[in-house]
Motif scaffolding. Structure first.
Motif, PDB file in Angstrom:
ATOM      1  N   TYR A 295      68.948  52.832 -71.791  1.00 18.32           N
ATOM      2  CA  TYR A 295      68.237  53.466 -70.681  1.00 18.32           C
ATOM      3  C   TYR A 295      69.211  53.831 -69.561  1.00 18.32           C
ATOM      4  N   SER A 296      70.104  52.902 -69.245  1.00 17.31           N
ATOM      5  CA  SER A 296      71.042  53.115 -68.139  1.00 17.31           C
ATOM      6  C   SER A 296      71.984  54.278 -68.434  1.00 17.31           C
ATOM      7  N   GLU A 297      72.502  54.341 -69.659  1.00 20.54           N
ATOM      8  CA  GLU A 297      73.376  55.451 -70.036  1.00 20.54           C
ATOM      9  C   GLU A 297      72.648  56.777 -69.939  1.00 20.54           C
ATOM     10  N   SER A 298      71.383  56.795 -70.361  1.00 24.74           N
ATOM     11  CA  SER A 298      70.589  58.014 -70.292  1.00 24.74           C
ATOM     12  C   SER A 298      70.389  58.460 -68.840  1.00 24.74           C
ATOM     13  N   ILE A 299      70.125  57.487 -67.956  1.00 23.14           N
ATOM     14  CA  ILE A 299      69.923  57.808 -66.544  1.00 23.14           C
ATOM     15  C   ILE A 299      71.200  58.371 -65.931  1.00 23.14           C
ATOM     16  N   LEU A 300      72.346  57.778 -66.239  1.00 22.31           N
ATOM     17  CA  LEU A 300      73.627  58.267 -65.710  1.00 22.31           C
ATOM     18  C   LEU A 300      73.916  59.678 -66.218  1.00 22.31           C
ATOM     19  N   ARG A 301      73.642  59.924 -67.484  1.00 18.29           N
ATOM     20  CA  ARG A 301      73.871  61.266 -68.035  1.00 18.29           C
ATOM     21  C   ARG A 301      72.988  62.301 -67.351  1.00 18.29           C
ATOM     22  N   ASP A 302      71.738  61.915 -67.073  1.00 21.22           N
ATOM     23  CA  ASP A 302      70.806  62.857 -66.444  1.00 21.22           C
ATOM     24  C   ASP A 302      71.244  63.258 -65.040  1.00 21.22           C
ATOM     25  N   THR A 303      72.038  62.398 -64.379  1.00 22.40           N
ATOM     26  CA  THR A 303      72.503  62.753 -63.025  1.00 22.40           C
ATOM     27  C   THR A 303      73.624  63.782 -63.067  1.00 22.40           C
ATOM     28  N   ALA A 304      74.244  63.959 -64.223  1.00 21.34           N
ATOM     29  CA  ALA A 304      75.348  64.913 -64.356  1.00 21.34           C
ATOM     30  C   ALA A 304      74.818  66.238 -64.892  1.00 21.34           C
ATOM     31  N   SER A 305      73.936  66.843 -64.141  1.00 20.81           N
ATOM     32  CA  SER A 305      73.354  68.122 -64.568  1.00 20.81           C
ATOM     33  C   SER A 305      74.157  69.278 -63.967  1.00 20.81           C
ATOM     34  N   GLY A 306      73.907  70.492 -64.448  1.00 18.65           N
ATOM     35  CA  GLY A 306      74.569  71.676 -63.904  1.00 18.65           C
ATOM     36  C   GLY A 306      75.798  72.098 -64.684  1.00 18.65           C
ATOM     37  N   TYR A 307      76.127  71.381 -65.751  1.00 18.33           N
ATOM     38  CA  TYR A 307      77.285  71.736 -66.567  1.00 18.33           C
ATOM     39  C   TYR A 307      76.817  72.352 -67.881  1.00 18.33           C
ATOM     40  N   THR A 308      77.582  73.305 -68.382  1.00 20.75           N
ATOM     41  CA  THR A 308      77.251  73.913 -69.666  1.00 20.75           C
ATOM     42  C   THR A 308      77.404  72.896 -70.790  1.00 20.75           C
ATOM     43  N   THR A 309      78.488  72.135 -70.735  1.00 17.92           N
ATOM     44  CA  THR A 309      78.690  71.050 -71.687  1.00 17.92           C
ATOM     45  C   THR A 309      79.233  69.831 -70.947  1.00 17.92           C
ATOM     46  N   LEU A 310      78.982  68.665 -71.528  1.00 16.27           N
ATOM     47  CA  LEU A 310      79.493  67.418 -70.963  1.00 16.27           C
ATOM     48  C   LEU A 310      80.069  66.614 -72.126  1.00 16.27           C
ATOM     49  N   THR A 311      81.399  66.506 -72.156  1.00 18.71           N
ATOM     50  CA  THR A 311      82.055  65.892 -73.297  1.00 18.71           C
ATOM     51  C   THR A 311      82.960  64.736 -72.844  1.00 18.71           C
ATOM     52  N   LYS A 312      83.542  64.071 -73.848  1.00 19.38           N
ATOM     53  CA  LYS A 312      84.456  62.944 -73.619  1.00 19.38           C
ATOM     54  C   LYS A 312      83.825  61.883 -72.712  1.00 19.38           C
ATOM     55  N   LEU A 313      82.575  61.599 -73.000  1.00 14.73           N
ATOM     56  CA  LEU A 313      81.848  60.629 -72.177  1.00 14.73           C
ATOM     57  C   LEU A 313      82.334  59.209 -72.444  1.00 14.73           C
ATOM     58  N   ARG A 314      82.519  58.478 -71.370  1.00 11.50           N
ATOM     59  CA  ARG A 314      82.853  57.064 -71.455  1.00 11.50           C
ATOM     60  C   ARG A 314      81.947  56.320 -70.468  1.00 11.50           C
ATOM     61  N   THR A 315      81.309  55.269 -70.964  1.00 12.56           N
ATOM     62  CA  THR A 315      80.394  54.519 -70.100  1.00 12.56           C
ATOM     63  C   THR A 315      80.783  53.046 -70.086  1.00 12.56           C
ATOM     64  N   ASP A 316      80.509  52.418 -68.967  1.00 15.57           N
ATOM     65  CA  ASP A 316      80.720  50.977 -68.814  1.00 15.57           C
ATOM     66  C   ASP A 316      79.467  50.407 -68.159  1.00 15.57           C
ATOM     67  N   ILE A 317      78.648  49.731 -68.955  1.00  8.83           N
ATOM     68  CA  ILE A 317      77.369  49.199 -68.484  1.00  8.83           C
ATOM     69  C   ILE A 317      77.428  47.677 -68.498  1.00  8.83           C
ATOM     70  N   SER A 318      77.179  47.067 -67.356  1.00  9.35           N
ATOM     71  CA  SER A 318      77.164  45.599 -67.294  1.00  9.35           C
ATOM     72  C   SER A 318      75.839  45.122 -66.719  1.00  9.35           C
ATOM     73  N   LEU A 319      75.336  44.057 -67.289  1.00  5.84           N
ATOM     74  CA  LEU A 319      74.065  43.477 -66.871  1.00  5.84           C
ATOM     75  C   LEU A 319      74.338  42.422 -65.797  1.00  5.84           C
ATOM     76  N   ASP A 320      73.988  42.738 -64.549  1.00  9.04           N
ATOM     77  CA  ASP A 320      74.279  41.833 -63.439  1.00  9.04           C
ATOM     78  C   ASP A 320      73.257  40.711 -63.313  1.00  9.04           C
ATOM     79  N   ASN A 321      71.988  41.032 -63.532  1.00  7.38           N
ATOM     80  CA  ASN A 321      70.934  40.045 -63.325  1.00  7.38           C
ATOM     81  C   ASN A 321      69.792  40.328 -64.295  1.00  7.38           C
TER      82      ASN A 321
END
Length: 390
Positions: A295-321
């Motif tokens: 879910y978190s990765e999907s939300i972060l990707r959705d904030t990066a709108s306005g680009y024709t393509t979005l490649t070489k994605l790297r994510t770092d998701i940590s569960l704080d609580n």
């Protein structure tokens, strides 16, 4: 040892039932009405008086009976009724014995047959509500319960209104005896709250094409895209009962109004059935964490709108609580067994607070065939009459 008891009316001793309409407790014998605080205070005083009278004894209700020595005494009809009511139709006799337990009704003394996860039910003889308190104590004590807000009469009306919008449903589906089987059940769920710290980086590309005269121009731009933020998840609901094979159907009646949940009191179970959990949080924790990260990765990707393509994605998701809560949620359930050769069983669920319904309705192919034949006959008649006049 599991105690069985019925919440009694302070005035006449009759069984109390929780009424979703006014959120109070009613006695059908003397018509008295009580609040939760009044019932709790009365039962506390009764326990205190009993303890004072029997200081050398431990207060208990009725004794538990094990199923192994009792099941063989059940008739074929009783076993069949239990299988149908509990969804264990496919069990053989040995497995069935392990799934059943017998208790004494605190009101009439009759034996009550339950499954191992049942926490509240009815006595089949005196019809009084019975709570199996030992199954909702200790580590199995729910933190909260979301009381029913829709009574049975209203639930039946909403269910029929939903079903009648569909075409070609078998007539026996609306049989009164069939609809009267609708049952209010408190199902166990894990409710999860979590805090996520997420970062994402990638390569964003924009492409712009335009034409001047006979010449076409293409402009390509590339950007380093960075996103970072904290994401909060509240009230992610997960099933805590393994036999709930129709979980997808139950999930379809969400959302539940969890802000209306109250601290657990067994009084709210009076007049309904209830189940205790048999899925521990540790067994599903990893899948929940994976779901939260997706879910978190999907939300972060959705904030990066306005680009024709979005490649070489790297994510770092940590569960704080991460916090989990054990709750009982209200669902009206009803089943329908078709009269055709398949004898297929259909399951339906209704949110006990909002009235939202889920389930697949049966189709009467006889009615569908008659309707199709009627349309064909009408078209043929129009064609013949038109051809006659021509």
């Amino acid at each position: 040892m599991t105690d069985t008891f019925t919440h009694k009316c302070p005035n006449c001793g009759g069984p109390l039932l929780f009424d979703p309409k006014d959120q109070k407790f009613h006695c059908e014998y003397c018509l008295s009405v009580y609040t939760e605080a009044e019932v709790t205070a009365y039962e506390a005083s009764q326990r205190d008086a009993h303890l004072e009278k029997n200081t050398d004894q431990t207060y208990e209700s009725d004794l538990t009976f094990t199923a192994d020595s009792q099941v063989d005494e059940m008739t074929v009809e009783e076993k069949s009724a239990f299988k149908e009511a509990s969804g264990t139709d496919t069990m053989d006799e040995d497995t069935l014995e392990g799934a059943m337990e017998l208790f004494d009704c605190p009101s009439c003394g009759a034996q009550i047959v339950t499954e191992a996860t049942t926490a509240a039910t009815y006595c089949y003889y005196c019809h009084n509500p019975v709570v199996l308190s030992g199954r909702l104590s200790g580590k199995f004590l729910p933190e909260k319960v979301l009381p029913f807000a829709i009574e049975k009469e209203e639930a039946v009306e909403k269910f029929l209104a939903w079903a009648k919008k569909k075409w070609f449903i078998p007539k026996d589906f609306f049989n009164k005896e069939q609809i009267d089987k609708m049952t209010g059940v408190y199902f166990p769920y894990w409710v999860v709250d979590a805090q996520i710290d997420g970062q994402m980086s990638g390569l964003g590309t924009t492409i712009r094409i335009w034409r001047i005269g006979d010449i076409e121009y293409t402009e390509t731009k590339q950007f380093d895209v960075q996103r970072q933020g904290k994401i909060s998840f509240k009230e992610l609901i997960k099933n805590a009962l393994s036999k709930n094979v129709q979980q997808k159907m139950v999930e379809a009646v969400q959302p539940f109004l969890l802000d209306k949940a109250v601290s657990f009191k067994s009084q709210y179970l009076a007049g309904f059935q209830a189940e205790k959990r048999d899925i521990e949080y540790e067994a599903i924790q990893q899948s929940i964490q994976n779901e939260l990260k997706e879910y978190s990765e999907s939300i972060l990707r959705d904030t990066a709108s306005g680009y024709t393509t979005l490649t070489k994605l790297r994510t770092d998701i940590s569960l704080d609580n991460e916090k989990n809560h054990y709750m009982l949620l209200p669902i009206w359930v009803v089943t329908y067994r078709s009269n055709d050769q398949s004898k297929k069983v259909y399951y339906y669920a209704m949110n006990g607070q909002t009235g939202k319904v889920s389930g697949i309705l049966p189709i009467s192919y006889k009615r569908l065939g008659l309707f199709t034949f009627g349309i064909f006959a009408t078209i043929l008649a129009i064609f013949l009459i038109g051809g006659w006049f021509i």
